[in-house]
Write an enzyme that holds these catalytic residues in place. Structure first.
Site, PDB file in Angstrom:
ATOM      1  N   ASP A   8       0.877  -1.159   0.000  1.00 57.05           N
ATOM      2  CA  ASP A   8       0.000   0.000   0.000  1.00 57.05           C
ATOM      3  C   ASP A   8       0.931   1.230   0.000  1.00 57.05           C
ATOM      4  O   ASP A   8       2.127   1.098   0.298  1.00 57.05           O
ATOM      5  CB  ASP A   8      -0.859  -0.056   1.272  1.00 57.05           C
ATOM      6  CG  ASP A   8      -1.704   1.168   1.468  1.00 57.05           C
ATOM      7  OD1 ASP A   8      -2.402   1.560   0.522  1.00 57.05           O
ATOM      8  OD2 ASP A   8      -1.664   1.751   2.577  1.00 57.05           O
ATOM      9  N   LEU A   9       0.415   2.396  -0.345  1.00 54.85           N
ATOM     10  CA  LEU A   9       1.274   3.591  -0.378  1.00 54.85           C
ATOM     11  C   LEU A   9       1.095   4.459   0.884  1.00 54.85           C
ATOM     12  O   LEU A   9       1.970   4.511   1.739  1.00 54.85           O
ATOM     13  CB  LEU A   9       0.980   4.402  -1.645  1.00 54.85           C
ATOM     14  CG  LEU A   9       1.707   5.735  -1.777  1.00 54.85           C
ATOM     15  CD1 LEU A   9       3.216   5.554  -1.811  1.00 54.85           C
ATOM     16  CD2 LEU A   9       1.248   6.460  -3.047  1.00 54.85           C
ATOM     17  N   ASP A  10      -0.063   5.114   0.971  1.00 56.17           N
ATOM     18  CA  ASP A  10      -0.289   6.042   2.093  1.00 56.17           C
ATOM     19  C   ASP A  10      -0.356   5.269   3.412  1.00 56.17           C
ATOM     20  O   ASP A  10      -1.204   4.402   3.575  1.00 56.17           O
ATOM     21  CB  ASP A  10      -1.598   6.812   1.903  1.00 56.17           C
ATOM     22  CG  ASP A  10      -1.498   7.805   0.755  1.00 56.17           C
ATOM     23  OD1 ASP A  10      -0.370   8.195   0.421  1.00 56.17           O
ATOM     24  OD2 ASP A  10      -2.545   8.186   0.209  1.00 56.17           O
ATOM     25  N   THR A  16       0.863  10.552   3.870  1.00 58.04           N
ATOM     26  CA  THR A  16       0.241  11.734   3.272  1.00 58.04           C
ATOM     27  C   THR A  16      -1.156  11.991   3.832  1.00 58.04           C
ATOM     28  O   THR A  16      -1.850  12.894   3.367  1.00 58.04           O
ATOM     29  CB  THR A  16       0.161  11.597   1.739  1.00 58.04           C
ATOM     30  OG1 THR A  16      -0.414  10.344   1.450  1.00 58.04           O
ATOM     31  CG2 THR A  16       1.528  11.701   1.090  1.00 58.04           C
ATOM     32  N   LYS A  44      -9.166   6.673   5.299  1.00 58.81           N
ATOM     33  CA  LYS A  44      -7.899   6.042   4.922  1.00 58.81           C
ATOM     34  C   LYS A  44      -8.133   4.828   4.028  1.00 58.81           C
ATOM     35  O   LYS A  44      -8.934   3.946   4.357  1.00 58.81           O
ATOM     36  CB  LYS A  44      -7.117   5.628   6.172  1.00 58.81           C
ATOM     37  CG  LYS A  44      -6.488   6.817   6.860  1.00 58.81           C
ATOM     38  CD  LYS A  44      -5.484   6.393   7.915  1.00 58.81           C
ATOM     39  CE  LYS A  44      -4.854   7.625   8.537  1.00 58.81           C
ATOM     40  NZ  LYS A  44      -4.004   7.288   9.677  1.00 58.81           N
ATOM     41  N   GLY A  45      -7.439   4.791   2.894  1.00 59.70           N
ATOM     42  CA  GLY A  45      -7.543   3.662   1.967  1.00 59.70           C
ATOM     43  C   GLY A  45      -8.773   3.725   1.072  1.00 59.70           C
ATOM     44  O   GLY A  45      -8.956   2.882   0.198  1.00 59.70           O
ATOM     45  N   ILE A  46      -9.638   4.727   1.279  1.00 62.32           N
ATOM     46  CA  ILE A  46     -10.889   4.872   0.526  1.00 62.32           C
ATOM     47  C   ILE A  46     -10.635   5.775  -0.686  1.00 62.32           C
ATOM     48  O   ILE A  46      -9.929   6.773  -0.574  1.00 62.32           O
ATOM     49  CB  ILE A  46     -11.969   5.525   1.438  1.00 62.32           C
ATOM     50  CG1 ILE A  46     -12.137   4.749   2.750  1.00 62.32           C
ATOM     51  CG2 ILE A  46     -13.299   5.695   0.729  1.00 62.32           C
ATOM     52  CD1 ILE A  46     -12.730   3.391   2.637  1.00 62.32           C
ATOM     53  N   ARG A  48     -10.974   8.513  -3.820  1.00 63.47           N
ATOM     54  CA  ARG A  48     -11.282   9.947  -3.757  1.00 63.47           C
ATOM     55  C   ARG A  48     -12.793  10.192  -3.791  1.00 63.47           C
ATOM     56  O   ARG A  48     -13.349  10.926  -2.964  1.00 63.47           O
ATOM     57  CB  ARG A  48     -10.607  10.648  -4.928  1.00 63.47           C
ATOM     58  CG  ARG A  48     -10.502  12.135  -4.761  1.00 63.47           C
ATOM     59  CD  ARG A  48      -9.798  12.760  -5.966  1.00 63.47           C
ATOM     60  NE  ARG A  48      -8.482  12.186  -6.222  1.00 63.47           N
ATOM     61  CZ  ARG A  48      -7.804  12.372  -7.355  1.00 63.47           C
ATOM     62  NH1 ARG A  48      -8.311  13.101  -8.333  1.00 63.47           N
ATOM     63  NH2 ARG A  48      -6.615  11.825  -7.520  1.00 63.47           N
ATOM     64  N   SER A 115      -2.349   0.731  -4.339  1.00 61.67           N
ATOM     65  CA  SER A 115      -2.836   1.916  -3.635  1.00 61.67           C
ATOM     66  C   SER A 115      -4.081   2.449  -4.323  1.00 61.67           C
ATOM     67  O   SER A 115      -4.176   2.423  -5.552  1.00 61.67           O
ATOM     68  CB  SER A 115      -1.748   2.993  -3.649  1.00 61.67           C
ATOM     69  OG  SER A 115      -2.286   4.252  -3.305  1.00 61.67           O
ATOM     70  N   ALA A 116      -5.015   2.963  -3.516  1.00 61.07           N
ATOM     71  CA  ALA A 116      -6.214   3.591  -4.080  1.00 61.07           C
ATOM     72  C   ALA A 116      -5.897   4.945  -4.699  1.00 61.07           C
ATOM     73  O   ALA A 116      -6.735   5.549  -5.365  1.00 61.07           O
ATOM     74  CB  ALA A 116      -7.257   3.751  -2.984  1.00 61.07           C
ATOM     75  N   SER A 117      -4.655   5.430  -4.496  1.00 57.67           N
ATOM     76  CA  SER A 117      -4.324   6.789  -4.936  1.00 57.67           C
ATOM     77  C   SER A 117      -3.948   6.895  -6.412  1.00 57.67           C
ATOM     78  O   SER A 117      -3.036   6.219  -6.883  1.00 57.67           O
ATOM     79  CB  SER A 117      -3.175   7.334  -4.098  1.00 57.67           C
ATOM     80  OG  SER A 117      -2.815   8.613  -4.571  1.00 57.67           O
ATOM     81  N   LYS A 146     -10.752  -1.441  -2.093  1.00 55.92           N
ATOM     82  CA  LYS A 146     -10.537  -2.195  -0.854  1.00 55.92           C
ATOM     83  C   LYS A 146     -11.798  -2.061   0.001  1.00 55.92           C
ATOM     84  O   LYS A 146     -12.406  -0.995  -0.026  1.00 55.92           O
ATOM     85  CB  LYS A 146      -9.325  -1.632  -0.091  1.00 55.92           C
ATOM     86  CG  LYS A 146      -8.030  -1.660  -0.906  1.00 55.92           C
ATOM     87  CD  LYS A 146      -6.933  -0.859  -0.223  1.00 55.92           C
ATOM     88  CE  LYS A 146      -5.733  -0.692  -1.137  1.00 55.92           C
ATOM     89  NZ  LYS A 146      -4.644   0.112  -0.541  1.00 55.92           N
ATOM     90  N   GLU A 170       0.047  -3.281   4.675  1.00 61.52           N
ATOM     91  CA  GLU A 170      -1.081  -2.334   4.746  1.00 61.52           C
ATOM     92  C   GLU A 170      -1.183  -1.650   6.101  1.00 61.52           C
ATOM     93  O   GLU A 170      -0.842  -2.248   7.116  1.00 61.52           O
ATOM     94  CB  GLU A 170      -2.401  -3.092   4.541  1.00 61.52           C
ATOM     95  CG  GLU A 170      -3.034  -2.931   3.189  1.00 61.52           C
ATOM     96  CD  GLU A 170      -3.635  -1.548   2.924  1.00 61.52           C
ATOM     97  OE1 GLU A 170      -3.719  -0.722   3.837  1.00 61.52           O
ATOM     98  OE2 GLU A 170      -4.034  -1.321   1.767  1.00 61.52           O
ATOM     99  N   ASP A 171      -1.701  -0.416   6.092  1.00 66.56           N
ATOM    100  CA  ASP A 171      -1.929   0.301   7.359  1.00 66.56           C
ATOM    101  C   ASP A 171      -3.407   0.440   7.678  1.00 66.56           C
ATOM    102  O   ASP A 171      -3.760   0.934   8.748  1.00 66.56           O
ATOM    103  CB  ASP A 171      -1.322   1.711   7.304  1.00 66.56           C
ATOM    104  CG  ASP A 171      -2.091   2.612   6.345  1.00 66.56           C
ATOM    105  OD1 ASP A 171      -2.302   2.183   5.194  1.00 66.56           O
ATOM    106  OD2 ASP A 171      -2.480   3.717   6.748  1.00 66.56           O
TER     107      ASP A 171
HETATM  108  P1  B16 Z   1      -6.069  10.081  -4.391  1.00 67.27           P
HETATM  109  P2  B16 Z   1      -3.692   4.156  -0.040  1.00 67.27           P
HETATM  110  C1  B16 Z   1      -5.446   6.166  -0.334  1.00 67.27           C
HETATM  111  O1  B16 Z   1      -4.166   5.651  -0.422  1.00 67.27           O
HETATM  112  C2  B16 Z   1      -5.582   7.112   0.852  1.00 67.27           C
HETATM  113  O2  B16 Z   1      -5.380   6.413   2.075  1.00 67.27           O
HETATM  114  C3  B16 Z   1      -6.959   7.714   0.850  1.00 67.27           C
HETATM  115  O3  B16 Z   1      -7.103   8.607   1.919  1.00 67.27           O
HETATM  116  C4  B16 Z   1      -7.193   8.442  -0.493  1.00 67.27           C
HETATM  117  O4  B16 Z   1      -8.496   8.982  -0.578  1.00 67.27           O
HETATM  118  C5  B16 Z   1      -6.970   7.449  -1.637  1.00 67.27           C
HETATM  119  O5  B16 Z   1      -5.663   6.907  -1.539  1.00 67.27           O
HETATM  120  C6  B16 Z   1      -7.136   8.096  -3.004  1.00 67.27           C
HETATM  121  O6  B16 Z   1      -6.112   9.013  -3.189  1.00 67.27           O
HETATM  122  O7  B16 Z   1      -7.058  11.151  -4.089  1.00 67.27           O
HETATM  123  O8  B16 Z   1      -4.620  10.549  -4.343  1.00 67.27           O
HETATM  124  O9  B16 Z   1      -6.387   9.331  -5.685  1.00 67.27           O
HETATM  125  O10 B16 Z   1      -3.711   4.080   1.455  1.00 67.27           O
HETATM  126  O11 B16 Z   1      -4.625   3.174  -0.732  1.00 67.27           O
HETATM  127  O12 B16 Z   1      -2.279   4.144  -0.610  1.00 67.27           O
HETATM  128 MG    MG Z   2      -2.923   3.152   3.364  1.00 66.35          MG
END
Ligand code: B16
Ligand code: MG
Length: 216
Positions: A8-10, A16, A44-46, A48, A115-117, A146, A170-171
């Site tokens: 996972d990233l964040d 972040t 977190k992990g959700i 955007r 990562s969801a990001s 996730k 994962e966190d």
């Molecule tokens: P973005 P992860 C997630 O990262 C964040 O924990 C979550 O807070 C954020 O909304 C999501 O990425 C989407 O990020 O807006 O940059 O596309 O924990 O899955 O690495």
């Molecule tokens: Mg995370």
């Protein structure tokens, strides 16, 4: 014997969450909704858009916007978030991350990002660790976020590793559930939250012995 790592990233590679929080808090405030740090934990992990939906529901404004308006709101939040990341650098890596990735490389263990990001490639580049990863799953390609295992299965496939032979880091609780549903060994990373279902939990990657982990 394990032969692939999925990160996972964040919250695992860098933190972040504080920047997401500032950007969401400002956006929510502009809509007359006040969020606090406890509420931010639930984001977190959700993704955007799911985060925006949760904030609107929290402020009882879920029926006040069209899809196009919501997309504009999500874009506005992201513009502020990206600005807050301007000075991100190698010093923002979480403890032990660089050393752990370097050791994985020495052991020829392929690594990928789940990562969801949508900002993951840009963030990894700023952190100076992009080259350690064989693949970054594009969250746009996913049917479900996730805790669905899809992102973790794709991340393992992308580096040619069977889920049973992979270890996921994962966190967030939703992420641990996704890793386990994918059939992987789950390493939970958190000093504050109890991550239910994790096979092992540590406060940071500095606590892990990579050779021991690979024999699991
Ligand atoms: P973005 P992860 C997630 O990262 C964040 O924990 C979550 O807070 C954020 O909304 C999501 O990425 C989407 O990020 O807006 O940059 O596309 O924990 O899955 O690495
Ligand atoms: Mg995370």
């Amino acid at each position: 014997m394990k032969n692939g790592f999925i990160f996972d990233l964040d919250g695992v590679i860098t933190d972040t969450a504080k920047f997401h929080y500032i950007a969401w808090k400002d956006l929510a405030q502009s809509l007359g909704i006040t969020i606090d740090e406890t509420f931010n934990e639930t984001l977190k992990g959700i993704s955007r858009m799911d985060s925006l939906d949760k904030i609107l529901a929290y402020g009882q404004r879920e029926n006040d916007f069209t899809l196009a308006e919501k997309e504009a709101l999500a874009q506005k939040k992201n513009d502020e978030y990206v600005k807050l990341l301007a000075d991100l650098s190698e010093t923002d890596l979480l403890p032990g991350v660089h050393d752990f990735l370097a050791q994985a490389k020495e052991h020829n263990i392929p690594c990928s990002i789940a990562s969801a990001s949508k900002n993951a490639p840009m963030i990894l580049e700023k952190l100076g660790v992009l080259d350690f990863f064989g693949h970054i799953v594009d969250p746009e390609t996913l049917k479900k976020g996730k805790p669905d295992p899809e992102i973790f299965v794709k991340a393992a496939e992308s580096i040619g590793v069977a889920p049973n032979d992979a270890i996921g880091f994962e966190d967030a609780q939703a992420g641990i559930e996704g890793i386990k549903a994918a059939g992987m060994y789950a390493v939970g990373i958190s000093a504050t939250e109890v991550l239910a279902g994790a096979d092992i939990q540590v406060a940071s990657l500095t606590e892990l012995d990579i050779e021991q982990l690979l024999t699991i």
